[in-house]
Every structure is written in C-alpha cells, then in structure tokens.
Scaffold this motif. Structure first.
Motif, PDB file in Angstrom:
ATOM      1  N   GLY A   1      81.586 -53.809  -1.298  1.00 23.98           N
ATOM      2  CA  GLY A   1      81.596 -52.605  -2.108  1.00 23.98           C
ATOM      3  C   GLY A   1      80.247 -52.175  -2.650  1.00 23.98           C
ATOM      4  N   VAL A   2      80.178 -50.898  -2.957  1.00 18.46           N
ATOM      5  CA  VAL A   2      78.964 -50.277  -3.472  1.00 18.46           C
ATOM      6  C   VAL A   2      78.562 -50.901  -4.805  1.00 18.46           C
ATOM      7  CG1 VAL A   2      77.986 -48.097  -4.307  1.00 18.46           C
ATOM      8  CG2 VAL A   2      79.422 -48.113  -2.284  1.00 18.46           C
ATOM      9  N   ASP A   3      79.539 -51.259  -5.612  1.00 15.37           N
ATOM     10  CA  ASP A   3      79.256 -51.790  -6.944  1.00 15.37           C
ATOM     11  C   ASP A   3      79.557 -53.282  -7.064  1.00 15.37           C
ATOM     12  OD1 ASP A   3      81.997 -51.697  -6.812  1.00 15.37           O
ATOM     13  OD2 ASP A   3      82.266 -50.558  -8.648  1.00 15.37           O
ATOM     14  N   LEU A   4      79.599 -53.983  -5.939  1.00 18.09           N
ATOM     15  CA  LEU A   4      79.871 -55.420  -5.870  1.00 18.09           C
ATOM     16  C   LEU A   4      81.313 -55.773  -6.236  1.00 18.09           C
ATOM     17  CD1 LEU A   4      76.659 -56.787  -7.678  1.00 18.09           C
ATOM     18  CD2 LEU A   4      76.970 -56.503  -5.237  1.00 18.09           C
ATOM     19  N   SER A   5      82.179 -54.771  -6.371  1.00 22.89           N
ATOM     20  CA  SER A   5      83.544 -55.012  -6.859  1.00 22.89           C
ATOM     21  C   SER A   5      84.499 -55.517  -5.781  1.00 22.89           C
ATOM     22  CB  SER A   5      84.109 -53.739  -7.486  1.00 22.89           C
ATOM     23  OG  SER A   5      84.250 -52.724  -6.508  1.00 22.89           O
ATOM     24  N   GLY A   6      84.066 -55.515  -4.537  1.00 24.04           N
ATOM     25  CA  GLY A   6      84.909 -56.009  -3.461  1.00 24.04           C
ATOM     26  C   GLY A   6      85.658 -54.896  -2.767  1.00 24.04           C
ATOM     27  N   LYS A   7      85.954 -55.118  -1.522  1.00 17.67           N
ATOM     28  CA  LYS A   7      86.770 -54.238  -0.686  1.00 17.67           C
ATOM     29  C   LYS A   7      87.572 -55.168   0.196  1.00 17.67           C
ATOM     30  CE  LYS A   7      85.048 -50.288   1.070  1.00 17.67           C
ATOM     31  NZ  LYS A   7      84.125 -49.426   1.790  1.00 17.67           N
TER      32      LYS A   7
ATOM     33  N   VAL B   1      68.363 -55.903  -2.474  1.00 17.81           N
ATOM     34  CA  VAL B   1      69.187 -54.693  -2.537  1.00 17.81           C
ATOM     35  C   VAL B   1      69.269 -54.040  -1.163  1.00 17.81           C
ATOM     36  CG1 VAL B   1      69.332 -52.357  -3.511  1.00 17.81           C
ATOM     37  CG2 VAL B   1      68.836 -54.303  -4.999  1.00 17.81           C
ATOM     38  N   VAL B   2      68.155 -53.977  -0.467  1.00 16.23           N
ATOM     39  CA  VAL B   2      68.153 -53.410   0.887  1.00 16.23           C
ATOM     40  C   VAL B   2      69.033 -54.247   1.812  1.00 16.23           C
ATOM     41  CG1 VAL B   2      66.710 -52.948   2.916  1.00 16.23           C
ATOM     42  CG2 VAL B   2      65.927 -52.267   0.650  1.00 16.23           C
ATOM     43  N   LEU B   3      68.928 -55.564   1.740  1.00 14.28           N
ATOM     44  CA  LEU B   3      69.773 -56.445   2.559  1.00 14.28           C
ATOM     45  C   LEU B   3      71.250 -56.259   2.223  1.00 14.28           C
ATOM     46  CD1 LEU B   3      67.697 -59.741   2.500  1.00 14.28           C
ATOM     47  CD2 LEU B   3      68.380 -58.466   4.544  1.00 14.28           C
ATOM     48  N   TYR B   4      71.549 -56.199   0.931  1.00 18.37           N
ATOM     49  CA  TYR B   4      72.938 -56.015   0.504  1.00 18.37           C
ATOM     50  C   TYR B   4      73.503 -54.726   1.092  1.00 18.37           C
ATOM     51  CZ  TYR B   4      77.152 -55.561  -2.205  1.00 18.37           C
ATOM     52  OH  TYR B   4      78.473 -55.418  -2.546  1.00 18.37           O
ATOM     53  N   LYS B   5      72.738 -53.658   0.980  1.00 18.29           N
ATOM     54  CA  LYS B   5      73.203 -52.368   1.490  1.00 18.29           C
ATOM     55  C   LYS B   5      73.406 -52.395   2.989  1.00 18.29           C
ATOM     56  CE  LYS B   5      71.158 -49.596  -2.139  1.00 18.29           C
ATOM     57  NZ  LYS B   5      70.131 -48.612  -2.460  1.00 18.29           N
ATOM     58  N   LYS B   6      72.551 -53.096   3.683  1.00 18.96           N
ATOM     59  CA  LYS B   6      72.638 -53.140   5.146  1.00 18.96           C
ATOM     60  C   LYS B   6      73.728 -54.090   5.637  1.00 18.96           C
ATOM     61  CE  LYS B   6      69.860 -53.735   9.267  1.00 18.96           C
ATOM     62  NZ  LYS B   6      68.551 -54.095   9.817  1.00 18.96           N
ATOM     63  N   GLN B   7      73.892 -55.237   4.978  1.00 14.05           N
ATOM     64  CA  GLN B   7      74.753 -56.280   5.518  1.00 14.05           C
ATOM     65  C   GLN B   7      76.047 -56.533   4.741  1.00 14.05           C
ATOM     66  OE1 GLN B   7      74.116 -57.501   8.410  1.00 14.05           O
ATOM     67  NE2 GLN B   7      72.021 -56.747   8.590  1.00 14.05           N
ATOM     68  N   CYS B   8      76.097 -56.188   3.473  1.00 16.46           N
ATOM     69  CA  CYS B   8      77.196 -56.650   2.616  1.00 16.46           C
ATOM     70  C   CYS B   8      78.091 -55.547   2.060  1.00 16.46           C
ATOM     71  CB  CYS B   8      76.637 -57.441   1.431  1.00 16.46           C
ATOM     72  SG  CYS B   8      75.423 -58.689   1.866  1.00 16.46           S
ATOM     73  N   ILE B   9      77.541 -54.372   1.905  1.00 14.88           N
ATOM     74  CA  ILE B   9      78.213 -53.303   1.172  1.00 14.88           C
ATOM     75  C   ILE B   9      79.562 -52.903   1.785  1.00 14.88           C
ATOM     76  CG2 ILE B   9      77.249 -51.220   2.252  1.00 14.88           C
ATOM     77  CD1 ILE B   9      76.548 -50.291  -0.611  1.00 14.88           C
ATOM     78  N   SER B  10      79.671 -52.976   3.090  1.00 10.10           N
ATOM     79  CA  SER B  10      80.918 -52.535   3.728  1.00 10.10           C
ATOM     80  C   SER B  10      82.103 -53.431   3.363  1.00 10.10           C
ATOM     81  CB  SER B  10      80.756 -52.458   5.244  1.00 10.10           C
ATOM     82  OG  SER B  10      80.498 -53.731   5.777  1.00 10.10           O
ATOM     83  N   CYS B  11      81.848 -54.698   3.081  1.00  8.31           N
ATOM     84  CA  CYS B  11      82.939 -55.606   2.703  1.00  8.31           C
ATOM     85  C   CYS B  11      83.014 -55.870   1.200  1.00  8.31           C
ATOM     86  CB  CYS B  11      82.784 -56.941   3.425  1.00  8.31           C
ATOM     87  SG  CYS B  11      83.076 -56.830   5.200  1.00  8.31           S
TER      88      CYS B  11
END
Length: 100
Positions: A44-50, A32-42
C-alpha cells in the motif's frame, strides 16, 4: 535541507507515511524509491497493506535483521527479492522500515 518528492504514480491516497522529513538521510530517500518500485503494490501507498500485511510500525514488531531476512528470502506468501534487489538495497529498505 533534503526533500523527497513523491512519484506522480503514487498520487492516490495518503502518501505522508512515505514522505521523509527534512532531516531524511540519502538512505531514506533510496528506501522510499525502492518501496515505491518494489513494495507499494502489495503493502500500500501508506504502508497499511493490501495483498500483503501492513508495514505501519513494523519496526516495533520485527528487528532490522528480521526485515532483511524476510525481504531477502521471502516468507508466508511474500516472494524473495534477493534476485531483484541487491543486499545493500535490502539493508537500506530494512533500516527504513524498522524506523516506521
């Protein structure tokens, strides 16, 4: 019981998909920490995509090894993360995503 606290920087939208249950493993917390740091910007917060595609239920479409390969090497617009996060972190992230 283990609880995972969300970072205040991720307060927008619905964070429930990132919340691990009380039965979460230490690896889930790391993911979760890795996701927030590396993945969330592309993705999304809820894994829905951006910018990137949705990762909701990605484990039903891709195997853990496929996820590891994509994060490590990149694919179709997604950059490689092999120089940003180490192999063990990639594995932890892929295992967590495979459960989602």
């Amino acid at each position: 019981m283990m609880f995972i606290f969300l970072l205040s920087a991720c307060s927008q939208g619905n964070n429930d998909r990132l919340m691990a249950s009380s039965s979460a493993t230490p690896e889930d917390a790391k993911a979760v920490v890795l996701y927030k740091k590396q993945c969330i910007s592309c993705h999304g917060v809820d894994l829905s995509g951006k910018v990137g595609p949705s990762l909701q239920e990605i484990g039903t479409r891709l195997t853990e090894q496929q996820l590891m390969d994509i994060v490590h090497d990149g694919r179709r617009g997604m950059p490689s993360f092999k120089k940003i996060i180490n192999t063990e972190e990639i594995k932890v992230l892929a295992q967590w995503l495979a459960k989602n």
